[in-house]
Enzyme design. Structure first.
Site, PDB file in Angstrom:
ATOM      1  N   LYS A   1     -25.957  -2.619   8.540  1.00 26.89           N
ATOM      2  CA  LYS A   1     -25.222  -3.748   9.121  1.00 26.89           C
ATOM      3  C   LYS A   1     -25.254  -4.935   8.165  1.00 26.89           C
ATOM      4  CE  LYS A   1     -25.957  -1.887  13.692  1.00 26.89           C
ATOM      5  NZ  LYS A   1     -26.759  -1.788  14.920  1.00 26.89           N
TER       6      LYS A   1
ATOM      7  N   GLN B   1     -31.327  -5.070  17.877  1.00 23.35           N
ATOM      8  CA  GLN B   1     -31.295  -3.616  17.692  1.00 23.35           C
ATOM      9  C   GLN B   1     -32.142  -2.941  18.773  1.00 23.35           C
ATOM     10  OE1 GLN B   1     -29.365  -2.097  15.393  1.00 23.35           O
ATOM     11  NE2 GLN B   1     -30.021  -0.076  16.001  1.00 23.35           N
TER      12      GLN B   1
ATOM     13  N   ASP C   1     -22.200  -6.617  20.556  1.00 23.91           N
ATOM     14  CA  ASP C   1     -22.396  -5.234  21.004  1.00 23.91           C
ATOM     15  C   ASP C   1     -21.589  -4.947  22.277  1.00 23.91           C
ATOM     16  OD1 ASP C   1     -24.220  -3.684  19.432  1.00 23.91           O
ATOM     17  OD2 ASP C   1     -25.900  -4.911  20.133  1.00 23.91           O
TER      18      ASP C   1
END
Ligand code: GUN
Length: 285
Positions: free
Chosen positions: A53, A97, A120
Protein backbone atom coordinates in the site's frame (compact mmCIF):
# COMPACT_ATOMS: atom_id res chain seq x y z
CA UNK A 1 -7.86 -23.20 -21.54
CA UNK A 2 -9.34 -20.15 -19.82
CA UNK A 3 -8.31 -16.57 -20.58
CA UNK A 4 -6.49 -14.95 -17.65
CA UNK A 5 -7.92 -11.87 -15.96
CA UNK A 6 -4.63 -10.11 -15.36
CA UNK A 7 -4.68 -8.16 -12.09
CA UNK A 8 -1.18 -6.77 -12.56
CA UNK A 9 -2.01 -5.18 -15.92
CA UNK A 10 -5.45 -3.93 -14.88
CA UNK A 11 -4.21 -2.54 -11.56
CA UNK A 12 -1.40 -0.74 -13.41
CA UNK A 13 -4.03 0.93 -15.61
CA UNK A 14 -6.14 2.01 -12.62
CA UNK A 15 -3.07 3.36 -10.80
CA UNK A 16 -1.95 5.26 -13.89
CA UNK A 17 -5.38 6.87 -14.11
CA UNK A 18 -5.20 7.79 -10.40
CA UNK A 19 -1.66 9.17 -10.90
CA UNK A 20 -2.81 11.44 -13.72
CA UNK A 21 -5.84 12.67 -11.77
CA UNK A 22 -3.63 13.30 -8.75
CA UNK A 23 -1.25 15.36 -10.84
CA UNK A 24 -4.19 17.40 -12.12
CA UNK A 25 -5.53 17.86 -8.56
CA UNK A 26 -2.15 19.14 -7.40
CA UNK A 27 -1.84 21.50 -10.36
CA UNK A 28 -5.36 22.93 -10.12
CA UNK A 29 -5.89 22.99 -6.34
CA UNK A 30 -2.52 22.39 -4.66
CA UNK A 31 -3.91 19.27 -2.95
CA UNK A 32 -1.89 16.08 -2.43
CA UNK A 33 -4.04 13.15 -1.25
CA UNK A 34 -2.75 11.53 1.95
CA UNK A 35 -3.30 7.99 3.22
CA UNK A 36 -2.57 6.90 6.80
CA UNK A 37 -1.96 3.18 7.21
CA UNK A 38 -1.94 1.77 10.72
CA UNK A 39 -0.53 -1.66 11.51
CA UNK A 40 -0.62 -3.14 15.00
CA UNK A 41 1.76 -6.02 15.80
CA UNK A 42 3.96 -8.18 13.63
CA UNK A 43 1.73 -10.31 11.42
CA UNK A 44 3.99 -11.07 8.41
CA UNK A 45 1.16 -11.13 5.85
CA UNK A 46 -0.15 -7.77 7.12
CA UNK A 47 3.37 -6.36 6.88
CA UNK A 48 3.54 -7.34 3.18
CA UNK A 49 0.11 -5.80 2.47
CA UNK A 50 1.02 -2.56 4.24
CA UNK A 51 4.32 -2.29 2.34
CA UNK A 52 2.44 -2.78 -0.95
CA UNK A 53 0.00 0.00 0.00
CA UNK A 54 2.87 2.34 0.83
CA UNK A 55 4.63 1.62 -2.47
CA UNK A 56 1.40 2.23 -4.40
CA UNK A 57 0.97 5.62 -2.65
CA UNK A 58 4.44 6.64 -3.85
CA UNK A 59 3.70 5.46 -7.39
CA UNK A 60 0.52 7.53 -7.72
CA UNK A 61 1.91 10.63 -6.00
CA UNK A 62 0.12 10.46 -2.62
CA UNK A 63 1.59 11.21 0.75
CA UNK A 64 1.61 8.11 2.91
CA UNK A 65 1.79 8.08 6.68
CA UNK A 66 2.63 4.80 8.32
CA UNK A 67 1.97 4.03 11.98
CA UNK A 68 3.51 0.73 13.10
CA UNK A 69 2.31 0.11 16.65
CA UNK A 70 3.53 -2.64 19.00
CA UNK A 71 1.60 -5.89 19.51
CA UNK A 72 0.58 -4.83 23.06
CA UNK A 73 -1.04 -1.53 21.99
CA UNK A 74 -4.25 -0.93 23.95
CA UNK A 75 -7.59 -0.16 22.38
CA UNK A 76 -7.53 3.30 24.02
CA UNK A 77 -4.14 4.06 22.43
CA UNK A 78 -5.33 3.01 18.98
CA UNK A 79 -8.56 5.01 19.38
CA UNK A 80 -6.51 8.07 20.31
CA UNK A 81 -4.43 7.70 17.13
CA UNK A 82 -7.58 7.31 15.01
CA UNK A 83 -9.01 10.51 16.55
CA UNK A 84 -5.78 12.38 15.76
CA UNK A 85 -5.89 11.15 12.15
CA UNK A 86 -9.60 12.02 11.84
CA UNK A 87 -8.70 15.61 12.73
CA UNK A 88 -5.60 15.89 10.50
CA UNK A 89 -6.42 17.67 7.21
CA UNK A 90 -3.34 16.16 5.48
CA UNK A 91 -4.86 12.71 6.01
CA UNK A 92 -7.69 11.99 3.57
CA UNK A 93 -7.85 8.23 4.07
CA UNK A 94 -7.36 6.06 7.17
CA UNK A 95 -6.79 2.33 6.99
CA UNK A 96 -6.26 0.16 10.04
CA UNK A 97 -4.88 -3.11 8.77
CA UNK A 98 -6.88 -6.11 10.00
CA UNK A 99 -6.65 -8.37 11.90
CA UNK A 100 -5.77 -6.43 15.04
CA UNK A 101 -4.50 -8.22 18.20
CA UNK A 102 -7.18 -9.74 20.47
CA UNK A 103 -7.14 -6.99 23.13
CA UNK A 104 -8.54 -4.62 20.49
CA UNK A 105 -12.13 -4.86 19.22
CA UNK A 106 -12.02 -4.27 15.47
CA UNK A 107 -15.68 -3.13 15.32
CA UNK A 108 -14.99 -0.35 17.85
CA UNK A 109 -12.00 0.84 15.81
CA UNK A 110 -13.87 0.76 12.48
CA UNK A 111 -16.70 2.72 14.10
CA UNK A 112 -14.25 5.40 15.29
CA UNK A 113 -12.85 6.14 11.80
CA UNK A 114 -14.55 9.15 10.25
CA UNK A 115 -16.83 7.77 7.48
CA UNK A 116 -15.42 10.31 4.98
CA UNK A 117 -11.90 8.97 5.60
CA UNK A 118 -12.95 5.31 5.66
CA UNK A 119 -11.26 4.25 2.41
CA UNK A 120 -11.86 0.56 3.23
CA UNK A 121 -15.63 1.26 3.30
CA UNK A 122 -15.95 -0.81 6.49
CA UNK A 123 -17.78 1.81 8.63
CA UNK A 124 -21.47 0.93 9.17
CA UNK A 125 -22.48 4.23 7.52
CA UNK A 126 -20.58 3.27 4.35
CA UNK A 127 -21.79 -0.35 4.47
CA UNK A 128 -25.37 0.96 4.64
CA UNK A 129 -24.78 3.25 1.66
CA UNK A 130 -23.46 0.32 -0.35
CA UNK A 131 -26.58 -1.67 0.53
CA UNK A 132 -28.81 1.02 -1.02
CA UNK A 133 -26.47 1.66 -3.96
CA UNK A 134 -25.66 5.28 -3.01
CA UNK A 135 -22.00 5.27 -2.13
CA UNK A 136 -18.76 7.24 -2.40
CA UNK A 137 -16.42 4.33 -1.66
CA UNK A 138 -16.64 0.66 -2.44
CA UNK A 139 -14.70 -1.90 -0.40
CA UNK A 140 -11.42 -2.42 -2.22
CA UNK A 141 -11.41 -6.17 -2.89
CA UNK A 142 -14.96 -6.52 -4.26
CA UNK A 143 -14.50 -3.30 -6.26
CA UNK A 144 -11.28 -4.77 -7.68
CA UNK A 145 -13.14 -7.93 -8.72
CA UNK A 146 -15.75 -5.85 -10.58
CA UNK A 147 -12.96 -3.94 -12.33
CA UNK A 148 -11.38 -7.24 -13.42
CA UNK A 149 -14.70 -8.53 -14.78
CA UNK A 150 -15.11 -5.24 -16.67
CA UNK A 151 -11.56 -5.46 -18.02
CA UNK A 152 -12.50 -8.53 -20.06
CA UNK A 153 -16.08 -7.45 -20.79
CA UNK A 154 -17.89 -10.02 -18.64
CA UNK A 155 -21.58 -9.11 -18.52
CA UNK A 156 -23.14 -9.69 -15.07
CA UNK A 157 -26.76 -8.81 -15.78
CA UNK A 158 -29.01 -11.86 -15.65
CA UNK A 159 -26.13 -14.24 -14.84
CA UNK A 160 -26.09 -16.73 -12.00
CA UNK A 161 -23.42 -15.54 -9.59
CA UNK A 162 -22.21 -17.64 -6.67
CA UNK A 163 -19.99 -16.18 -3.94
CA UNK A 164 -18.35 -18.66 -1.57
CA UNK A 165 -17.65 -16.85 1.72
CA UNK A 166 -19.73 -14.44 3.80
CA UNK A 167 -17.16 -12.11 5.39
CA UNK A 168 -17.89 -8.41 5.89
CA UNK A 169 -14.71 -7.56 3.94
CA UNK A 170 -15.34 -9.66 0.84
CA UNK A 171 -18.28 -12.08 0.63
CA UNK A 172 -21.19 -9.85 1.67
CA UNK A 173 -20.17 -6.69 -0.24
CA UNK A 174 -19.16 -8.80 -3.27
CA UNK A 175 -22.65 -10.25 -3.41
CA UNK A 176 -24.14 -6.76 -3.17
CA UNK A 177 -22.03 -5.39 -6.04
CA UNK A 178 -23.02 -8.32 -8.27
CA UNK A 179 -26.65 -7.72 -7.31
CA UNK A 180 -26.33 -4.02 -8.21
CA UNK A 181 -25.29 -5.20 -11.69
CA UNK A 182 -28.45 -7.35 -11.86
CA UNK A 183 -26.79 -10.72 -11.27
CA UNK A 184 -28.81 -13.49 -9.61
CA UNK A 185 -26.68 -13.98 -6.54
CA UNK A 186 -26.24 -16.86 -4.10
CA UNK A 187 -23.93 -16.67 -1.08
CA UNK A 188 -22.50 -19.99 0.13
CA UNK A 189 -20.60 -20.58 3.37
CA UNK A 190 -19.31 -23.26 5.72
CA UNK A 191 -22.83 -24.52 6.57
CA UNK A 192 -24.06 -24.67 2.98
CA UNK A 193 -25.35 -28.10 2.00
CA UNK A 194 -24.73 -29.55 -1.46
CA UNK A 195 -22.17 -26.82 -2.14
CA UNK A 196 -20.87 -28.33 -5.39
CA UNK A 197 -24.40 -28.58 -6.82
CA UNK A 198 -24.83 -24.83 -6.23
CA UNK A 199 -21.40 -23.77 -7.52
CA UNK A 200 -21.90 -25.88 -10.68
CA UNK A 201 -24.84 -23.60 -11.54
CA UNK A 202 -22.64 -20.49 -11.47
CA UNK A 203 -21.88 -18.48 -14.59
CA UNK A 204 -19.70 -16.30 -12.36
CA UNK A 205 -18.07 -17.98 -9.36
CA UNK A 206 -16.19 -15.95 -6.74
CA UNK A 207 -14.18 -17.92 -4.18
CA UNK A 208 -13.41 -16.10 -0.92
CA UNK A 209 -13.02 -19.04 1.41
CA UNK A 210 -9.46 -18.82 2.70
CA UNK A 211 -8.71 -22.52 2.08
CA UNK A 212 -6.00 -23.54 -0.38
CA UNK A 213 -7.28 -25.24 -3.56
CA UNK A 214 -10.81 -25.55 -2.15
CA UNK A 215 -12.61 -25.16 -5.49
CA UNK A 216 -11.99 -28.16 -7.74
CA UNK A 217 -12.96 -28.72 -11.37
CA UNK A 218 -16.01 -30.84 -10.47
CA UNK A 219 -17.49 -27.77 -8.71
CA UNK A 220 -17.28 -25.57 -11.82
CA UNK A 221 -19.54 -25.34 -14.86
CA UNK A 222 -17.93 -25.55 -18.30
CA UNK A 223 -17.31 -21.98 -19.50
CA UNK A 224 -17.80 -20.29 -16.11
CA UNK A 225 -15.96 -17.11 -15.10
CA UNK A 226 -13.92 -17.94 -11.98
CA UNK A 227 -12.52 -15.30 -9.61
CA UNK A 228 -10.15 -16.37 -6.87
CA UNK A 229 -9.93 -14.02 -3.88
CA UNK A 230 -7.86 -16.50 -1.82
CA UNK A 231 -4.32 -15.79 -0.63
CA UNK A 232 -3.43 -19.09 0.97
CA UNK A 233 -0.22 -20.94 1.74
CA UNK A 234 0.50 -24.57 1.03
CA UNK A 235 2.44 -26.60 3.61
CA UNK A 236 5.62 -25.95 1.62
CA UNK A 237 5.02 -22.20 2.04
CA UNK A 238 4.03 -21.62 -1.59
CA UNK A 239 1.35 -18.97 -2.19
CA UNK A 240 -1.84 -20.24 -3.80
CA UNK A 241 -5.50 -19.38 -4.06
CA UNK A 242 -8.82 -20.96 -3.10
CA UNK A 243 -9.14 -22.44 -6.60
CA UNK A 244 -7.27 -25.48 -7.99
CA UNK A 245 -5.93 -23.40 -10.83
CA UNK A 246 -4.55 -26.13 -13.09
CA UNK A 247 -7.74 -28.18 -13.37
CA UNK A 248 -10.28 -25.33 -13.14
CA UNK A 249 -8.52 -23.29 -15.84
CA UNK A 250 -9.20 -26.18 -18.25
CA UNK A 251 -12.94 -25.71 -17.73
CA UNK A 252 -13.42 -21.97 -17.10
CA UNK A 253 -13.75 -19.31 -19.81
CA UNK A 254 -11.98 -16.67 -17.70
CA UNK A 255 -9.99 -17.10 -14.51
CA UNK A 256 -7.82 -15.02 -12.15
CA UNK A 257 -4.37 -16.31 -11.20
CA UNK A 258 -2.93 -16.19 -7.66
CA UNK A 259 -0.71 -14.28 -7.31
CA UNK A 260 -1.34 -11.57 -9.91
CA UNK A 261 -5.14 -11.58 -9.93
CA UNK A 262 -7.35 -9.94 -7.31
CA UNK A 263 -4.48 -9.04 -4.91
CA UNK A 264 -3.00 -6.14 -6.94
CA UNK A 265 -6.53 -4.87 -7.67
CA UNK A 266 -7.27 -4.36 -3.97
CA UNK A 267 -4.37 -1.94 -3.65
CA UNK A 268 -5.29 -0.09 -6.86
CA UNK A 269 -8.89 0.41 -5.66
CA UNK A 270 -7.57 1.73 -2.34
CA UNK A 271 -5.67 4.38 -4.28
CA UNK A 272 -8.85 5.28 -6.17
CA UNK A 273 -10.83 5.54 -2.90
CA UNK A 274 -8.17 7.77 -1.33
CA UNK A 275 -8.27 10.12 -4.32
CA UNK A 276 -12.09 10.21 -4.10
CA UNK A 277 -11.84 10.96 -0.36
CA UNK A 278 -9.42 13.84 -0.98
CA UNK A 279 -11.73 15.34 -3.59
CA UNK A 280 -14.86 14.99 -1.44
CA UNK A 281 -13.18 16.50 1.62
CA UNK A 282 -12.15 19.47 -0.49
CA UNK A 283 -15.55 19.77 -2.22
CA UNK A 284 -14.08 19.00 -5.65
CA UNK A 285 -16.08 16.93 -8.13
N1 GUN B 1 -6.94 -7.22 5.97
C1 GUN B 1 -7.16 -8.00 4.89
N2 GUN B 1 -7.73 -7.29 3.89
C2 GUN B 1 -7.88 -6.02 4.36
C3 GUN B 1 -8.40 -4.83 3.81
O1 GUN B 1 -8.88 -4.77 2.66
N3 GUN B 1 -8.36 -3.74 4.62
C4 GUN B 1 -7.89 -3.78 5.89
N4 GUN B 1 -7.92 -2.66 6.62
N5 GUN B 1 -7.39 -4.87 6.44
C5 GUN B 1 -7.39 -5.99 5.67
Amino acid sequence: MAILMDGRATSAKVKEQVRQETEALKAAHGITPGLAVVIVGNDPASRVYVNNKKKACEAVGFQSFEYALPEDTTQAELLELVETLNADPKVNGILVQLPVPPQIDDKTIIHAISPDKDVDAFHPANVGKIMIGDYAFLPCTPAGVMELLDSVGVEVSGKRCVVIGRSNIVGKPMAMLLLHRSGTVTICHSRTQELAAITREADILVAAVGKANFVTADMVKEGAVVVDVGMDRLENGKLCGDVQFDEVSEKASYITPVPGGVGPMTVAMLMRNTLTAAKLQNHIQ
